[in-house]
Motif scaffolding. Structure first.
Motif, PDB file in Angstrom:
ATOM      1  N   HIS A  99      51.895  73.063  65.285  1.00 52.27           N
ATOM      2  CA  HIS A  99      53.015  72.694  64.424  1.00 52.27           C
ATOM      3  C   HIS A  99      52.531  72.339  63.027  1.00 52.27           C
ATOM      4  O   HIS A  99      51.387  71.949  62.823  1.00 52.27           O
ATOM      5  N   LYS A 100      53.444  72.498  62.065  1.00 54.43           N
ATOM      6  CA  LYS A 100      53.188  72.152  60.672  1.00 54.43           C
ATOM      7  C   LYS A 100      54.413  71.423  60.136  1.00 54.43           C
ATOM      8  O   LYS A 100      55.545  71.875  60.317  1.00 54.43           O
ATOM      9  N   VAL A 101      54.183  70.276  59.484  1.00 56.35           N
ATOM     10  CA  VAL A 101      55.274  69.462  58.952  1.00 56.35           C
ATOM     11  C   VAL A 101      54.906  69.015  57.541  1.00 56.35           C
ATOM     12  O   VAL A 101      53.767  68.595  57.292  1.00 56.35           O
ATOM     13  N   ASP A 102      55.841  69.103  56.600  1.00 50.70           N
ATOM     14  CA  ASP A 102      55.607  68.667  55.230  1.00 50.70           C
ATOM     15  C   ASP A 102      55.472  67.143  55.170  1.00 50.70           C
ATOM     16  O   ASP A 102      56.183  66.408  55.864  1.00 50.70           O
ATOM     17  N   THR A 103      54.539  66.669  54.315  1.00 47.39           N
ATOM     18  CA  THR A 103      54.300  65.238  54.182  1.00 47.39           C
ATOM     19  C   THR A 103      54.122  64.852  52.720  1.00 47.39           C
ATOM     20  O   THR A 103      53.829  65.687  51.860  1.00 47.39           O
ATOM     21  N   THR A 121      51.507  54.590  52.042  1.00 46.44           N
ATOM     22  CA  THR A 121      52.734  54.864  52.779  1.00 46.44           C
ATOM     23  C   THR A 121      52.848  56.370  52.980  1.00 46.44           C
ATOM     24  O   THR A 121      52.757  57.143  52.021  1.00 46.44           O
ATOM     25  N   LEU A 122      53.031  56.769  54.227  1.00 45.93           N
ATOM     26  CA  LEU A 122      53.166  58.178  54.569  1.00 45.93           C
ATOM     27  C   LEU A 122      54.635  58.513  54.773  1.00 45.93           C
ATOM     28  O   LEU A 122      55.360  57.788  55.456  1.00 45.93           O
ATOM     29  N   TYR A 123      55.069  59.626  54.178  1.00 53.35           N
ATOM     30  CA  TYR A 123      56.443  60.094  54.326  1.00 53.35           C
ATOM     31  C   TYR A 123      56.421  61.450  55.020  1.00 53.35           C
ATOM     32  O   TYR A 123      55.714  62.366  54.589  1.00 53.35           O
ATOM     33  N   ILE A 124      57.188  61.583  56.080  1.00 54.26           N
ATOM     34  CA  ILE A 124      57.218  62.812  56.874  1.00 54.26           C
ATOM     35  C   ILE A 124      58.617  63.423  56.801  1.00 54.26           C
ATOM     36  O   ILE A 124      59.614  62.760  57.077  1.00 54.26           O
ATOM     37  N   LYS A 125      58.667  64.680  56.417  1.00 56.28           N
ATOM     38  CA  LYS A 125      59.942  65.366  56.267  1.00 56.28           C
ATOM     39  C   LYS A 125      60.630  65.538  57.619  1.00 56.28           C
ATOM     40  O   LYS A 125      60.030  66.019  58.587  1.00 56.28           O
ATOM     41  N   GLN A 126      61.898  65.148  57.666  1.00 58.31           N
ATOM     42  CA  GLN A 126      62.663  65.226  58.893  1.00 58.31           C
ATOM     43  C   GLN A 126      63.391  66.572  58.999  1.00 58.31           C
ATOM     44  O   GLN A 126      63.768  67.173  57.990  1.00 58.31           O
ATOM     45  N   PRO A 127      63.596  67.048  60.204  1.00 56.50           N
ATOM     46  CA  PRO A 127      64.343  68.301  60.373  1.00 56.50           C
ATOM     47  C   PRO A 127      65.807  68.081  60.028  1.00 56.50           C
ATOM     48  O   PRO A 127      66.307  66.959  60.065  1.00 56.50           O
ATOM     49  N   PRO A 128      66.533  69.136  59.662  1.00 61.47           N
ATOM     50  CA  PRO A 128      67.971  69.000  59.355  1.00 61.47           C
ATOM     51  C   PRO A 128      68.719  68.411  60.540  1.00 61.47           C
ATOM     52  O   PRO A 128      68.422  68.714  61.700  1.00 61.47           O
ATOM     53  N   GLU A 139      70.082  66.746  50.729  1.00 62.57           N
ATOM     54  CA  GLU A 139      68.678  66.470  50.458  1.00 62.57           C
ATOM     55  C   GLU A 139      67.957  66.135  51.761  1.00 62.57           C
ATOM     56  O   GLU A 139      68.514  65.478  52.637  1.00 62.57           O
ATOM     57  N   PRO A 140      66.702  66.616  51.928  1.00 66.35           N
ATOM     58  CA  PRO A 140      65.979  66.330  53.170  1.00 66.35           C
ATOM     59  C   PRO A 140      65.668  64.842  53.310  1.00 66.35           C
ATOM     60  O   PRO A 140      65.495  64.131  52.315  1.00 66.35           O
ATOM     61  N   ASP A 141      65.645  64.370  54.531  1.00 65.16           N
ATOM     62  CA  ASP A 141      65.284  62.988  54.821  1.00 65.16           C
ATOM     63  C   ASP A 141      63.781  62.895  55.067  1.00 65.16           C
ATOM     64  O   ASP A 141      63.167  63.812  55.625  1.00 65.16           O
ATOM     65  N   TRP A 142      63.203  61.771  54.640  1.00 65.46           N
ATOM     66  CA  TRP A 142      61.779  61.532  54.842  1.00 65.46           C
ATOM     67  C   TRP A 142      61.589  60.220  55.583  1.00 65.46           C
ATOM     68  O   TRP A 142      62.046  59.172  55.114  1.00 65.46           O
ATOM     69  N   ALA A 143      60.953  60.272  56.737  1.00 67.22           N
ATOM     70  CA  ALA A 143      60.646  59.053  57.490  1.00 67.22           C
ATOM     71  C   ALA A 143      59.456  58.364  56.845  1.00 67.22           C
ATOM     72  O   ALA A 143      58.507  59.009  56.408  1.00 67.22           O
ATOM     73  N   GLU A 144      59.496  57.044  56.788  1.00 65.84           N
ATOM     74  CA  GLU A 144      58.472  56.266  56.096  1.00 65.84           C
ATOM     75  C   GLU A 144      57.614  55.498  57.091  1.00 65.84           C
ATOM     76  O   GLU A 144      58.131  54.827  57.989  1.00 65.84           O
ATOM     77  N   TYR A 145      56.287  55.572  56.914  1.00 66.30           N
ATOM     78  CA  TYR A 145      55.359  54.861  57.794  1.00 66.30           C
ATOM     79  C   TYR A 145      54.293  54.174  56.956  1.00 66.30           C
ATOM     80  O   TYR A 145      53.667  54.792  56.092  1.00 66.30           O
ATOM     81  N   LYS A 146      54.080  52.892  57.222  1.00 68.05           N
ATOM     82  CA  LYS A 146      53.048  52.135  56.531  1.00 68.05           C
ATOM     83  C   LYS A 146      51.710  52.325  57.246  1.00 68.05           C
ATOM     84  O   LYS A 146      51.640  52.293  58.470  1.00 68.05           O
ATOM     85  N   ILE A 147      50.669  52.544  56.468  1.00 73.76           N
ATOM     86  CA  ILE A 147      49.328  52.710  57.010  1.00 73.76           C
ATOM     87  C   ILE A 147      48.544  51.425  56.773  1.00 73.76           C
ATOM     88  O   ILE A 147      48.724  50.751  55.757  1.00 73.76           O
ATOM     89  N   LYS A 148      47.674  51.070  57.703  1.00 71.03           N
ATOM     90  CA  LYS A 148      46.919  49.835  57.606  1.00 71.03           C
ATOM     91  C   LYS A 148      46.184  49.749  56.280  1.00 71.03           C
ATOM     92  O   LYS A 148      45.597  50.727  55.808  1.00 71.03           O
ATOM     93  N   GLU A 149      46.226  48.574  55.651  1.00 72.15           N
ATOM     94  CA  GLU A 149      45.562  48.378  54.375  1.00 72.15           C
ATOM     95  C   GLU A 149      44.055  48.575  54.500  1.00 72.15           C
ATOM     96  O   GLU A 149      43.462  48.380  55.562  1.00 72.15           O
ATOM     97  N   THR A 150      43.457  48.967  53.385  1.00 72.44           N
ATOM     98  CA  THR A 150      42.005  49.075  53.308  1.00 72.44           C
ATOM     99  C   THR A 150      41.496  48.034  52.322  1.00 72.44           C
ATOM    100  O   THR A 150      41.905  48.021  51.163  1.00 72.44           O
ATOM    101  N   PRO A 199      59.475  67.791  66.377  1.00 73.85           N
ATOM    102  CA  PRO A 199      59.769  69.191  66.626  1.00 73.85           C
ATOM    103  C   PRO A 199      59.161  69.685  67.937  1.00 73.85           C
ATOM    104  O   PRO A 199      58.292  69.047  68.507  1.00 73.85           O
ATOM    105  N   ARG A 200      59.613  70.836  68.376  1.00 78.77           N
ATOM    106  CA  ARG A 200      59.121  71.411  69.617  1.00 78.77           C
ATOM    107  C   ARG A 200      57.643  71.816  69.468  1.00 78.77           C
ATOM    108  O   ARG A 200      57.164  72.066  68.390  1.00 78.77           O
ATOM    109  N   ASN A 201      56.976  71.871  70.591  1.00 78.04           N
ATOM    110  CA  ASN A 201      55.579  72.292  70.687  1.00 78.04           C
ATOM    111  C   ASN A 201      54.586  71.247  70.214  1.00 78.04           C
ATOM    112  O   ASN A 201      53.384  71.458  70.279  1.00 78.04           O
ATOM    113  N   LEU A 202      55.033  70.094  69.693  1.00 77.22           N
ATOM    114  CA  LEU A 202      54.108  69.070  69.264  1.00 77.22           C
ATOM    115  C   LEU A 202      53.568  68.331  70.476  1.00 77.22           C
ATOM    116  O   LEU A 202      54.327  67.796  71.279  1.00 77.22           O
ATOM    117  N   LYS A 203      52.279  68.329  70.624  1.00 77.58           N
ATOM    118  CA  LYS A 203      51.647  67.631  71.737  1.00 77.58           C
ATOM    119  C   LYS A 203      51.372  66.194  71.334  1.00 77.58           C
ATOM    120  O   LYS A 203      50.717  65.926  70.336  1.00 77.58           O
TER     121      LYS A 203
END
Length: 410
Positions: A99-103, A121-128, A139-150, A199-203
C-alpha cells in the motif's frame, strides 16, 4: 552481516551473557550499556561481529566527545525542522508493495541549549468518505498523529540514536510500539468504526514487536530523504518493511514514487548493484554525540554466475592501513528476496533501495551473536548510500555505520 556489498572490519570478542530461553523477547532491552560501545561495522559471512568493552583511553575519549552532544542535537533538529510532503509505502518481506498513502510531516523545535526538543506531527491523508455527496468537491481529510519528542533524554534512553551530521544520516530505534499504535492502527492505517481495515491490503504489525528500527538517508541531489523502517515480530522475524519518501516543502508540488526513472532501464532490481564498488565508511557508537570509532576504505564486488548464484567479495582496510579484511560470500535469489549463506536476507525494493536483516534474530540471540540491519539507497546509477545498524545480543543498538560508495565497473 551479509549484504549485496558490505564492508567488514574485524571486531574483538566481548564476554557473552547468559541467554535465558524462557524469555519471550530477549532482544527488547532498552538503554545503552556503557560497556558496549559497538565499534564494529559489520561482519559479512558471520552474524556475530562482537562489540568490545572500551579500554581506559577510549573511555576518556568518549567522555570528551560527550561535551559535543548539545551541538549535535541542535544539528539534528535543524536537519529535520520544516514541513515535509511525501508518501508512506508498505512492503512485504518479498519486496511487494502492499500500500501507498500520502503523508505530511511538520517538525519544529522549542526550548534552548540542553532543554531544546524536536516536536513532530504526522498527517495521513484519509480516503474519501463513503457518505460524500456525489459530485461534491471536498477537500481531503488528514488524520493527525503526534510523534514522541526528541531531546537529550530520549535520544539515548529510548531512541538510541546514531547520527552523522555531515553525511545527513541517522538511525534510531523505538522503545515501544507507540509509533505503530498511533500510525498503523488508527484512522486510515488501522481499523475504522465498523471494524474493517482501511485501506485494504494493509498488514498490521504485531502488538508487541521485538524491534522497530528507523534508518534515514538524505538525498545527495535534492532536499529530499528516505526513511526506512524494519519491523520485526515478537519472535525476531522480519514482519514488514516501511518507506517514507519525503521532500521538504518548497512550494513545488511533489508526487513521490519509488520508481526512479533513471533505474527503469533494468528488468531486475539486482542489476544496478552488480559490479565493483569503492567507498568509505564511518562507524559511531550509539548516542546523539556518537564518538567516531572507526573509519575504513572498502572495495566490494558483486557478480552473478551462470547458475544465478550471487558471488560477493569484499576487502576492507582500516583507516591506518594496518588491518585488511577479505570476505567471500554467496547467496541465492528468488524474485526480489536474496538469501545469503549464514542466515542473512535482503529485500530488493523499487527506486534503487534494499533493506537487509537476519533471517532469524532470535537464533542470533540464542547463539550469543550480535546482528545487523541495513538500508541502502541507490538514488542515481553508480552512487549509493548505506546505513548499517549493529545490535548486541541483548538487542541494544551499539553502533551505526554510514557508507558512501561509487560504482567503478559493471
Amino acid at each position: 552481516m551479509a549484504s549485496l556489498c558490505n564492508c567488514s572490519l574485524s571486531c574483538p570478542p566481548y564476554p557473552r551473557t547468559q541467554w535465558n530461553p524462557s524469555r519471550t523477547r530477549p532482544f527488547l532491552s532498552i538503554g545503552l550499556s556503557p560497556t558496549f560501545p559497538g565499534h564494529c561495522i559489520s561482519s559479512v559471512g558471520s552474524a556475530g561481529c562482537r562489540a568490545a568493552a572500551p579500554d581506559k583511553a577510549r573511555r576518556s575519549s568518549f567522555a570528551n566527545e560527550a561535551s559535543m552532544s548539545i551541538d549535535n542535537l541542535h544539528r539534528f533538529i535543524n536537519l529535520n525542522v520544516g514541513k515535509w510532503n511525501g508518501a508512506f509505502h508498505q512492503f512485504d518481506t518479498n519486496g511487494n508493495l502492499l500500500h501507498k498513502v500520502d503523508t505530511k510531516l511538520s517538525a519544529s523545535s522549542y526550548g534552548e541549549d540542553q532543554l531544546i526538543s524536536l516536536i513532530q506531527t504526522l498527517y495521513i491523508k484519509q480516503p474519501p468518505s463513503s457518505t460524500s455527496v456525489l459530485g461534491e468537491d471536498k477537500e481531503p481529510d488528514w488524520a493527525e498523529y503526534k510523534i514522541k519528542e526528541t531531546n537529550m533524554f530520549t535520544v539515548d534512553k529510548y531512541q538510541q540514536m546514531g547520527f552523522f551530521p555531515q553525511e545527513k544520516a541517522f538511525a534510531l530505534r523505538y522503545q515501544t510500539a507507540g509509533m505503530l499504535e498511533t500510525v498503523l492502527r488508527q484512522g486510515v492505517l488501522g481499523e475504522d468504526d465498523t471494524g474493517e481495515e482501511s485501506p485494504r491490503n494493509l498488514k498490521l504489525p504485531s502488538y508487541r514487536p521485538s524491534i522497530v528500527c528507523e534508518s534515514c538517508l538524505y538525498s545527495q541531489e535534492r532536499d529530499m530523504r528516505a526513511r526506512a523502517f524494519h519491523i520485526m515480530d515478537p519472535k525476531g522475524v522480519i514482519e514488514m518493511l516501511l518507506i517514507f519518501l519525503e521532500k521538504r516543502d518548497d512550494g513545488v508540488p511533489f508526487s513521490p514514487t519509488l520508481d526512479n526513472s533513471k533505474l527503469q532501464e533494468y528488468d531486475s532490481r539486482i542489476i544496478p548493484f552488480l559490479g565493483k564498488w569503492k567507498g568509505r565508511s564511518i562507524t559511531k557508537r550509539s548516542g546523539v554525540y556518537g564518538a567516531t570509532i572507526a573509519e575504513a576504505d572498502s572495495v566490494a564486488s558483486l557478480e552473478m554466475d551462470e547458475k544465478g548464484h550471487l558471488i560477493q567479495d569484499i576487502a576492507s582496510t582500516s583507516n591506518n592501513g594496518e588491518v585488511t579484511t577479505n570476505v567471500h560470500w554467496t547467496g541465492t535469489m528468488s524474485d526480489n528476496l536474496i538469501t545469503f549463506d549464514g542466515g542473512y536476507q535482503m529485500t530488493l525494493l523499487p527506486g534503487g533501495m534494499y533493506m537487509g536483516c537476519p533471517s532469524d534474530v532470535a537464533k542470533s540471540v540464542a547463539e550469543s551473536k550480535s546482528f545487523h540491519l541495513e538500508f541502502c539507497w541507490l538514488e542515481a546509477p553508480g552512487k549509493r548510500q548505506r546505513l548499517i545498524r549493529t545490535y548486541d545480543i541483548e538487542g541494544l543498538a551499539v553502533s551505526s555505520t554510514y557508507l558512501s560508495e561509487t560504482q567503478v565497473t559493471r
